[in-house]
Write a protein that holds these residues in place. Structure first.
Motif, PDB file in Angstrom:
ATOM      1  N   TYR A  36      37.320  46.815   8.877  1.00  0.00           N
ATOM      2  CA  TYR A  36      38.430  45.423   9.279  1.00  0.00           C
ATOM      3  C   TYR A  36      39.424  46.521  10.000  1.00  0.00           C
ATOM      4  O   TYR A  36      39.934  45.952  10.768  1.00  0.00           O
ATOM      5  N   ASP A  57      41.283  45.235  18.331  1.00  0.00           N
ATOM      6  CA  ASP A  57      41.757  43.806  18.791  1.00  0.00           C
ATOM      7  C   ASP A  57      43.190  43.920  19.317  1.00  0.00           C
ATOM      8  O   ASP A  57      43.703  43.256  20.200  1.00  0.00           O
ATOM      9  N   THR A  60      50.266  34.952  19.247  1.00  0.00           N
ATOM     10  CA  THR A  60      49.274  33.666  19.513  1.00  0.00           C
ATOM     11  C   THR A  60      47.804  34.423  19.676  1.00  0.00           C
ATOM     12  O   THR A  60      46.882  33.927  19.187  1.00  0.00           O
ATOM     13  N   LYS A  61      47.566  35.390  20.372  1.00  0.00           N
ATOM     14  CA  LYS A  61      46.481  36.216  20.451  1.00  0.00           C
ATOM     15  C   LYS A  61      45.842  36.638  19.289  1.00  0.00           C
ATOM     16  O   LYS A  61      44.616  36.851  19.056  1.00  0.00           O
ATOM     17  N   LEU A  62      46.769  37.219  18.348  1.00  0.00           N
ATOM     18  CA  LEU A  62      46.302  37.787  16.958  1.00  0.00           C
ATOM     19  C   LEU A  62      46.462  36.988  15.806  1.00  0.00           C
ATOM     20  O   LEU A  62      46.637  37.607  14.558  1.00  0.00           O
ATOM     21  N   HIS A  63      46.742  35.611  15.897  1.00  0.00           N
ATOM     22  CA  HIS A  63      46.714  34.844  14.886  1.00  0.00           C
ATOM     23  C   HIS A  63      45.908  34.867  13.659  1.00  0.00           C
ATOM     24  O   HIS A  63      46.215  34.641  12.573  1.00  0.00           O
ATOM     25  N   VAL A  64      44.760  35.268  14.068  1.00  0.00           N
ATOM     26  CA  VAL A  64      43.526  35.575  12.889  1.00  0.00           C
ATOM     27  C   VAL A  64      43.997  36.477  11.981  1.00  0.00           C
ATOM     28  O   VAL A  64      43.587  36.324  10.847  1.00  0.00           O
ATOM     29  N   TYR A  65      44.958  37.483  12.212  1.00  0.00           N
ATOM     30  CA  TYR A  65      45.228  38.371  11.391  1.00  0.00           C
ATOM     31  C   TYR A  65      46.888  38.263  10.637  1.00  0.00           C
ATOM     32  O   TYR A  65      46.964  38.774   9.902  1.00  0.00           O
ATOM     33  N   HIS A 110      47.521  35.950   8.041  1.00  0.00           N
ATOM     34  CA  HIS A 110      47.521  36.022   6.903  1.00  0.00           C
ATOM     35  C   HIS A 110      47.313  37.434   6.213  1.00  0.00           C
ATOM     36  O   HIS A 110      47.362  37.523   4.811  1.00  0.00           O
TER      37      HIS A 110
END
Length: 171
Positions: A102, A109, A161-166, A168
């Protein structure tokens, strides 16, 4: 009052807003963002300001309300609603394992997102990330300090915005 006069008055008062923003956020970058949001809201709503009103108090109110709104938005975003029947699994760490892959994916990323930034924003952002102060970046790039702050803010916003998946995983 003209826009230029209004901007001039805000410029005189804005220096006293930073300590208040720092007291609210307890973080330098968040305080800068809050101050910038406050000044932007004040400028865009300058038609609602009436002459003779205490400008400093008006700005403090805008800042306080902006902080509260942002805080409530963050709390709502981070609210976890459990829909499982087995509530004892929520806090159970018996079956959890760490996967080091991960962090490798995340680093790749992040590097990709930073490299995809426009040079105009990437250069001041990376200088700030490496520890340069705003005034040092401004001097090195020969641009006004306000432009440096704005470009760093835009870069952070774009990366967020680009890394919003991280998002949380960071909290």
């Amino acid at each position: 009052m003209t826009a230029l006069e209004f901007t001039n008055h805000i410029g005189k008062v804005s220096k006293s807003l930073r300590p208040f923003a720092l007291r609210l956020t307890k973080d330098n970058e968040d305080a800068n963002d809050l101050l910038q949001d406050t000044l932007l809201k004040a400028y865009t709503n300058r038609d609602k300001y009436t002459d003779g009103t205490n400008l400093k108090a008006w700005l403090y109110t805008i800042m306080k309300n902006t902080f509260i709104t942002n805080y409530q938005r963050m709390v709502r975003k981070n609210t976890f609603i459990d829909t499982t029947d087995n509530l004892h699994y929520i806090n159970s760490t018996d079956s959890s394992t760490d996967n080091l892959a991960y962090s490798s994916f995340a680093q790749e990323d992040i590097a990709r997102a930073v490299n995809n930034l426009d040079d105009t924003y990437r250069t001041p952002f990376m200088m700030h990330f490496r520890g340069f102060k705003y005034h040092e970046i401004a001097a090195k790039l020969d641009i006004p300090i306000g432009t440096v702050k704005n470009r760093i803010h835009i870069a952070r916003k774009e990366l967020k915005t680009k890394l919003h998946v991280y998002a949380h995983f960071a909290s």
